[in-house]
Design a protein around this motif. Structure first.
Motif, PDB file in Angstrom:
ATOM      1  N   PHE A 135      57.125  23.013  46.539  1.00  0.00           N
ATOM      2  CA  PHE A 135      55.790  23.012  47.034  1.00  0.00           C
ATOM      3  C   PHE A 135      56.022  23.742  48.400  1.00  0.00           C
ATOM      4  CE2 PHE A 135      58.259  19.450  48.685  1.00  0.00           C
ATOM      5  CZ  PHE A 135      58.115  19.472  50.068  1.00  0.00           C
ATOM      6  N   PRO A 142      51.401  21.595  46.111  1.00  0.00           N
ATOM      7  CA  PRO A 142      52.383  21.926  45.049  1.00  0.00           C
ATOM      8  C   PRO A 142      52.433  23.153  44.008  1.00  0.00           C
ATOM      9  CG  PRO A 142      51.041  20.190  44.297  1.00  0.00           C
ATOM     10  CD  PRO A 142      50.738  20.498  45.776  1.00  0.00           C
ATOM     11  N   ASN A 189      53.891  21.577  39.482  1.00  0.00           N
ATOM     12  CA  ASN A 189      55.040  20.714  40.119  1.00  0.00           C
ATOM     13  C   ASN A 189      54.451  19.480  40.849  1.00  0.00           C
ATOM     14  OD1 ASN A 189      57.996  22.183  40.805  1.00  0.00           O
ATOM     15  ND2 ASN A 189      56.373  23.505  39.979  1.00  0.00           N
ATOM     16  N   GLU A 190      55.133  18.861  41.487  1.00  0.00           N
ATOM     17  CA  GLU A 190      54.318  17.658  42.401  1.00  0.00           C
ATOM     18  C   GLU A 190      55.183  17.846  43.501  1.00  0.00           C
ATOM     19  OE1 GLU A 190      53.361  14.037  39.750  1.00  0.00           O
ATOM     20  OE2 GLU A 190      55.227  14.671  38.982  1.00  0.00           O
ATOM     21  N   VAL A 191      54.606  16.911  44.758  1.00  0.00           N
ATOM     22  CA  VAL A 191      55.190  16.577  46.112  1.00  0.00           C
ATOM     23  C   VAL A 191      55.937  15.297  45.995  1.00  0.00           C
ATOM     24  CG1 VAL A 191      54.767  16.635  48.345  1.00  0.00           C
ATOM     25  CG2 VAL A 191      53.358  18.048  47.128  1.00  0.00           C
TER      26      VAL A 191
END
Length: 256
Positions: free
Chosen positions: A153, A184, A188-190
């Motif tokens: 991110f 992100p 993807n993710e945070v």
């Protein structure tokens, strides 16, 4: 007692230091058995109070250059190793209270590299306990998930401070605002432990630590400081802020 502990050191490379340049290396190891968690968003109920454990090792090198009298620009690069799990307090376990999609990064042993830049215009009369002047700063960082490729991110932080003294600087009105934006990368993710948070001793002081968290945060505060005696300084403050999942919701409406 929560049995949390931290070790850190800061190394200043004196051989590279001049009137305009500075290079520092900072390393920290932290072990926190209970980080408060209430869920994501600005309206999480107190009944959702739980916690997670968080261990991290970070190391960063910062290089700064003073372009003008009050203007500093710089570059930062570093490494972060994070590990999370269930908290140790007598709450309902976090993974029983929240579904996995609301706990990105939980129970993941994750390594990051990060790189970024910063700039600040700092005209305060003192960096500790300023009585006049102000500062305007910005920091940008990119995080890469080395192993899993699921938590990459970008994060941008903005901060503004201004101090208005009167009565021969014996009293000061201080104004501060801060915005943190976290995006992100595609797919993807945070992770929850790197999301912006509000609450605690530094901002939104009417709430406990880590009370609100999400991808973006905005905070504004005003404070009146005065000397009650030669050895005692007091202050009255008003804080407001909120966290939001989307950048378009960053504004000063419906703040806590």
């Amino acid at each position: 007692l929560q049995k949390a502990y931290m070790f850190d050191f800061n190394l200043d490379f004196q051989g590279l230091k001049t009137d305009r340049t500075a290079v520092t290396w900072y390393t920290k190891y932290e072990s926190s058995p209970d980080i408060d968690f209430y869920g994501l968003g600005n309206t999480t109920p107190k009944e959702n109070h739980t916690s997670f454990s968080y261990d991290d090792l970070t190391t960063d090198v910062d290089a700064a250059y003073k372009a003008f009298r009050h203007l500093n620009v710089g570059f930062t690069t570093g490494y972060l190793h994070a590990d999370t799990g269930r908290g140790h307090d007598d709450f309902t376990p976090i993974d029983e209270l929240f579904p996995p999609e609301q706990l990105p990064g939980f129970e993941q042993n994750t390594q990051f590299t990060r790189i970024g830049a910063f700039i600040d215009f700092d005209y305060r009369d003192s960096k500790t306990g300023p009585r006049s002047g102000g500062v305007l700063g910005m920091r940008y960082r990119e995080y890469w998930d080395i192993d899993k490729k699921t938590f990459a991110f970008r994060q941008t932080e903005y901060e503004f401070q201004q101090y208005f003294p009167y009565y021969n600087k014996g009293r000061v009105i201080a104004i501060r605002s801060a915005v943190v934006l976290t995006f992100p990368k595609e797919g993807n993710e945070v992770p929850i432990y790197l999301q912006p948070v509000l609450g605690g001793n530094d901002d939104l002081r009417g709430f406990g630590g880590y009370r609100f968290r999400d991808n973006h945060s905005v905070y504004v505060g005003a404070e009146h400081r005065w000397y009650a005696s030669s050895n005692l300084e007091m202050s009255a403050f008003l804080d407001a802020g909120k966290v939001v999942p989307l950048k378009r919701d960053i504004d000063v409406s419906r703040m806590n």
